[in-house]
Design an enzyme around this catalytic site. Structure first.
Site, short mmCIF file in Angstrom:
data_model
loop_
_atom_site.label_atom_id
_atom_site.label_comp_id
_atom_site.label_asym_id
_atom_site.label_seq_id
_atom_site.Cartn_x
_atom_site.Cartn_y
_atom_site.Cartn_z
N TYR A 24 0.61 -1.14 0.11
CA TYR A 24 -0.11 0.07 -0.15
C TYR A 24 1.04 1.39 0.08
O TYR A 24 0.75 1.88 -0.66
CB TYR A 24 -0.58 -0.09 1.00
CG TYR A 24 -1.85 1.27 1.74
CD1 TYR A 24 -3.00 1.62 0.72
CD2 TYR A 24 -1.28 2.06 2.83
CE1 TYR A 24 -3.43 2.44 0.93
CE2 TYR A 24 -2.50 2.95 2.54
CZ TYR A 24 -3.48 3.33 1.69
OH TYR A 24 -4.43 4.32 2.44
N LYS A 65 -16.16 -2.46 18.75
CA LYS A 65 -15.86 -4.05 19.93
C LYS A 65 -16.25 -3.36 21.60
O LYS A 65 -17.46 -4.55 22.11
CB LYS A 65 -14.68 -3.97 20.27
CG LYS A 65 -13.70 -4.75 18.50
CD LYS A 65 -12.45 -5.02 18.91
CE LYS A 65 -12.27 -5.94 17.75
NZ LYS A 65 -10.18 -5.63 17.42
N GLN A 91 0.92 0.66 20.70
CA GLN A 91 2.15 1.11 19.30
C GLN A 91 0.67 3.07 19.52
O GLN A 91 -0.75 3.34 20.21
CB GLN A 91 0.76 0.93 18.24
CG GLN A 91 0.76 -0.69 17.96
CD GLN A 91 0.32 -1.15 19.38
OE1 GLN A 91 -0.28 -1.40 20.16
NE2 GLN A 91 -0.65 -2.68 18.03
#
Ligand code: NAD
Ligand code: GDD
Length: 340
Positions: free
Chosen positions: A152, A203, A223
């Site tokens: 990508y 979620k 992260q």
């Protein structure tokens, strides 16, 4: 300054940012819009009856000519893309977006378009500069020496450069922004292409609805990323299109958070605390990235400013409503489109 007279073409008009751009252009008084997307109409996220809507595959050169015919401005937002769960597993498909970008540039030139916008990505940045979890702020020059996100990111960097060379060699007016993770209502929120903000919202909604007080998080949660609310993205896109900024420029929020902090915020909005299960087998991408906004401030005296808290509140509420609608749907499928 919005172009309210000439035809404005939005490729990827059935997608998240393209659909939102069409909606915004209409609100600004633009009456001459063409939206193009390969998805069948009933899969477009936003669709308007007073817009010329075309369902076409822009991998084909001949369809790009049709899409660009008579265009004054072209916003090229069509791409095969998604969050980490998609781009890590579909590198060839992501690279094939080069067909869209090549053909759209050729058609813009052939059809005499006045201006061309290309949506690049923070995934062009050198991976070695994103190894720390301390949210390194990426300046535009950090794309080189090139070590992009595999698949990508390389395609985005190539298409950035092609946009530049069409400008330098052929005189086509091109502008390029490097988007940093964009989120908001009408964004993909399930199905595998969703990015972290929508995935975490979904979620949490689901955990609450099913009374199952657990959430799975990809990676360690350490992260870091910055997330840009869609309204900031739209404003930035038009400012950059109307600017004299010739080089690819960051368009992103500089409010970096860890994924764990993102989950904290969504839990806070939902009024729930969940037990976190960290899945280290899932795609994680770079450890940390943030948008250095020095250059956009210098040129535009502006940068994305909608807080993550404010943007997430709207996004959570929208995903909550989508989730409830989907659960009620007999076939379990929601078509995410609106008409004027
Ligand atoms: P999206 O997936 O919601 O929209 C892209 C649209 O392009 C989709 O509706 C898809 O059907 C369409 N498309 C794909 N292949 C096509 C083809 N062959 N012909 C016609 N249409 C085709 O994604 P988005 O979030 O709206 O992204 C828009 C642009 O911004 C893309 O170029 C993307 O790479 C770039 N970008 C987005 C983000 C982000 O966080 N959303 C970040 C960086 C860059
Ligand atoms: N998608 C997703 N879903 N990511 C999760 C999840 C989850 O349930 N849980 C944790 N994450 C973590 C990912 O592992 C990754 O480390 C981080 O959240 C961000 O993931 P994404 O939002 O999917 O992607 P990204 O920020 O690495 O890259 C995205 O933004 C780029 C621009 O900044 C992608 O959409 C790229 O296509 C885009 O160009």
């Amino acid at each position: 300054m919005t172009n309210t007279a000439g035809l404005v073409v939005v490729t990827g008009g059935g997608g998240f940012i393209g659909g939102a751009l069409v909606a915004s252009l209409r609100k600004q008084g633009c009456q001459n819009i063409r939206a193009v997307d390969v998805k069948p109409f009933d899969h477009w996220y936003q669709r308007f009856d007073d817009v010329e809507n075309l369902c076409m595959d822009l991998n084909e050169k001949s369809t790009c000519d049709v899409a660009a015919r008579g265009a004054h401005d072209i916003y090229n937002l069509a791409a095969n893309m998604g969050g980490m769960g998609f781009i890590e597993k579909n590198k060839a498909l992501c690279m094939l977006s080069v067909l869209i970008n090549t053909h759209m540039l050729q058609s813009a030139l052939k059809q005499g378009a006045s201006r061309f916008f290309y949506a690049s990505s923070a995934c062009v940045y050198n991976g070695d500069k994103q190894k720390t979890f301390e949210a390194p702020s990426l300046k535009e020059e950090d794309a080189y020496p090139a070590l992009c996100e595999d698949g990508y990111g390389w395609e985005k960097l190539f298409s950035e450069r092609m946009s530049r060379h069409f400008r330098e060699d052929f005189g086509l007016y091109t502008r390029v922004a490097r988007f940093h993770n964009v989120y908001g209502p009408w964004g993909t929120w399930f199905g595998g292409r969703e990015k972290a903000p929508a995935a975490i919202c979904r979620k949490v909604v689901e955990a609450k609805a099913k009374n199952k007080h657990e959430i799975d998080i990809w990676g360690t949660g350490n992260q870091t990323r910055s997330f840009m609310y869609i309204d900031d993205c739209l404003e930035g896109v038009q400012k950059i299109m109307n600017s004299e900024i010739l080089e690819p420029i960051n368009l992103g929020s500089s409010e970096a958070v860890s994924i764990n902090q993102l989950v904290d915020m969504v839990e806070g909005i939902a009024g729930i605390r969940l037990e976190r299960k960290y899945d280290l087998t899932q795609p994680q991408g770079v450890n940390g990235r943030n948008s250095d906004n020095t250059l956009i401030q210098k040129y535009l005296h502006w940068e994305p400013s909608i807080s993550l808290q404010a943007g997430l509140e709207k996004t959570y509420s929208w995903i909550h409503d989508q989730y409830v609608a989907r659960e009620k749907g007999a076939a379990g499928v929601v078509r995410e489109f609106v008409t004027s």
